[in-house]
Design an enzyme around this catalytic site. Structure first.
Site, PDB file in Angstrom:
ATOM      1  N   ASP A  48       4.114  -0.346  -7.351  1.00  0.00           N
ATOM      2  CA  ASP A  48       2.806  -0.740  -7.877  1.00  0.00           C
ATOM      3  C   ASP A  48       1.687  -0.011  -7.160  1.00  0.00           C
ATOM      4  O   ASP A  48       0.537  -0.063  -7.592  1.00  0.00           O
ATOM      5  CB  ASP A  48       2.621  -2.255  -7.717  1.00  0.00           C
ATOM      6  CG  ASP A  48       1.352  -2.772  -8.383  1.00  0.00           C
ATOM      7  OD1 ASP A  48       1.186  -2.546  -9.599  1.00  0.00           O
ATOM      8  OD2 ASP A  48       0.515  -3.384  -7.682  1.00  0.00           O
TER       9      ASP A  48
ATOM     10  N   HIS B 254      -1.064  -0.522  -9.818  1.00  0.00           N
ATOM     11  CA  HIS B 254      -1.714  -1.317  -8.767  1.00  0.00           C
ATOM     12  C   HIS B 254      -2.397  -2.553  -9.352  1.00  0.00           C
ATOM     13  O   HIS B 254      -3.564  -2.834  -9.067  1.00  0.00           O
ATOM     14  CB  HIS B 254      -2.723  -0.474  -7.987  1.00  0.00           C
ATOM     15  CG  HIS B 254      -3.042  -1.072  -6.635  1.00  0.00           C
ATOM     16  ND1 HIS B 254      -3.473  -0.319  -5.570  1.00  0.00           N
ATOM     17  CD2 HIS B 254      -2.997  -2.346  -6.177  1.00  0.00           C
ATOM     18  CE1 HIS B 254      -3.695  -1.096  -4.518  1.00  0.00           C
ATOM     19  NE2 HIS B 254      -3.403  -2.342  -4.866  1.00  0.00           N
TER      20      HIS B 254
ATOM     21  N   ARG C   2       0.859  -1.181   0.000  1.00  0.00           N
ATOM     22  CA  ARG C   2       0.000   0.000   0.000  1.00  0.00           C
ATOM     23  C   ARG C   2       0.898   1.235   0.000  1.00  0.00           C
ATOM     24  O   ARG C   2       1.909   1.290   0.709  1.00  0.00           O
ATOM     25  CB  ARG C   2      -0.934   0.027   1.220  1.00  0.00           C
ATOM     26  CG  ARG C   2      -2.031  -1.036   1.207  1.00  0.00           C
ATOM     27  CD  ARG C   2      -3.044  -0.783   0.101  1.00  0.00           C
ATOM     28  NE  ARG C   2      -4.186  -1.690   0.144  1.00  0.00           N
ATOM     29  CZ  ARG C   2      -4.281  -2.836  -0.532  1.00  0.00           C
ATOM     30  NH1 ARG C   2      -3.254  -3.226  -1.290  1.00  0.00           N
ATOM     31  NH2 ARG C   2      -5.364  -3.582  -0.442  1.00  0.00           N
TER      32      ARG C   2
ATOM     33  N   GLU D 261      -4.227   7.195  -5.760  1.00  0.00           N
ATOM     34  CA  GLU D 261      -4.389   6.383  -6.963  1.00  0.00           C
ATOM     35  C   GLU D 261      -5.691   6.746  -7.671  1.00  0.00           C
ATOM     36  O   GLU D 261      -6.711   6.930  -7.016  1.00  0.00           O
ATOM     37  CB  GLU D 261      -4.388   4.896  -6.596  1.00  0.00           C
ATOM     38  CG  GLU D 261      -3.067   4.429  -6.000  1.00  0.00           C
ATOM     39  CD  GLU D 261      -3.034   2.953  -5.637  1.00  0.00           C
ATOM     40  OE1 GLU D 261      -4.054   2.258  -5.852  1.00  0.00           O
ATOM     41  OE2 GLU D 261      -1.997   2.480  -5.144  1.00  0.00           O
TER      42      GLU D 261
END
Length: 315
Positions: free
Chosen positions: A252, A276, A228, A257
């Protein structure tokens, strides 16, 4: 007969649940309009989108067990679930293989500078770059749950030295150098060539990869985050990348986001970005359904469920 509400972003999951459990009543809905028929549901198989979770909980007064297809549960209303006596299980185990492979792909690419070769390919430039070997390199794995353990297994298989960090220090598994408690993170990160972040986002892990931790990393070390974004102090990481105080970052996940277009992370040569989706795999649905099926059997038999979330710990 168990009333199972299925509301998932996995497009084929509802029909597969219906086919897998013909003796149960499967309430498959496509959107919130279908929630009117969900009042009798005692089991929910859904995600962790906060808006959907809120709507689902409001529509299911008889709910006893909620299985989320996510591994992380930071978006779930844990106090409310605890108050209502609803058991929460997560999808941990369904994403271990693909996420660990994604992280190792980042590590291989970083060691051979494949991201920079791609840049030069686009510019039609023939330039040799310096490489690093992974055998003998040190990886610190922050978070030694199922994903972190799989990362450690793959890293040791190629000859890397692995130091694990977990909530409670423990005897290391075969092949792992040692496992330390989180209060030792700043110490062991000094040894890291790669800091692999695989912990859940909780009150204890938020911001754990702090400015101090980053400042103690080698100037050649990489941050690799598939967990995260909020676990990392992103501004401190950006400063360290800009100043070349660390070798690079393979990411990632991000604090915000999708990653905003104005983020400088897009422009750094020493950064690799994926959106992600480290958990994406053609086999993810199969693993998710198998896990839910075993837990449904346990639920009916009155046995303890796998992957039950500890509301106090937050995972």
């Amino acid at each position: 007969m168990t009333n199972i509400l299925v509301w998932s972003a996995l497009s084929k999951l509802p029909e597969r649940v219906t086919a897998r459990f013909p003796e149960d009543r499967v309430l498959a809905i496509a959107d919130e309009k279908g929630l009117a028929a969900a009042a009798d549901a005692d089991v929910a198989f859904s995600g962790n989108n906060p808006r959907r979770v809120r709507q689902l909980l409001d529509a299911t007064p008889k709910l006893r067990w909620y299985h989320t297809i996510s591994a992380g549960v930071e978006n779930m209303p844990l106090p409310e679930l605890a108050e209502r006596g609803i058991v929460l299980t997560n999808n941990s185990g369904s994403y271990d293989i693909q996420i660990a492979e994604h992280l190792m792909a980042f590590v291989f690419a970083a060691s051979r500078q494949l991201h920079r070769y791609r840049d030069r390919q686009r510019a039609t430039e023939w330039e040799e770059l310096n490489h690093q070997e992974l055998r003998g390199a040190t990886m610190v794995v922050y978070g030694m749950g199922s994903i972190g353990s799989e990362i450690a297994r793959l890293a040791t298989a190629i000859g890397m030295r692995v130091i694990g960090v977990r909530r409670k220090a423990a005897s290391p598994e075969p092949g792992i150098d040692r496992v330390v408690a989180p209060d030792r993170l700043a110490d062991v990160v000094e040894e890291a060539d790669y800091l692999a972040i695989a912990a859940p986002l909780t009150a204890a892990t938020r911001g754990a990869i702090s400015r101090e931790v980053i400042s103690r990393m080698k100037p050649t070390a990489w941050i690799v985050n598939i967990a995260r974004g909020a676990i990392v102090d992103e501004p401190a990481m950006i400063e360290a990348l800009q100043a070349r105080r660390i070798g690079g970052a393979a990411l990632d996940v991000f604090t915000t986001e999708p990653l905003p277009k104005e983020s400088p992370l897009w422009t750094f040569e020493n950064v690799m970005i994926t959106p992600h989706n480290a958990g994406d795999s053609p086999r993810a649905d199969d693993r998710s359904l198998a896990l839910f099926a075993e837990n449904l059997r346990r639920y009916k038999a009155g046995e303890p469920l796998m992957n039950r979330v500890d509301f106090e710990a937050g995972y």
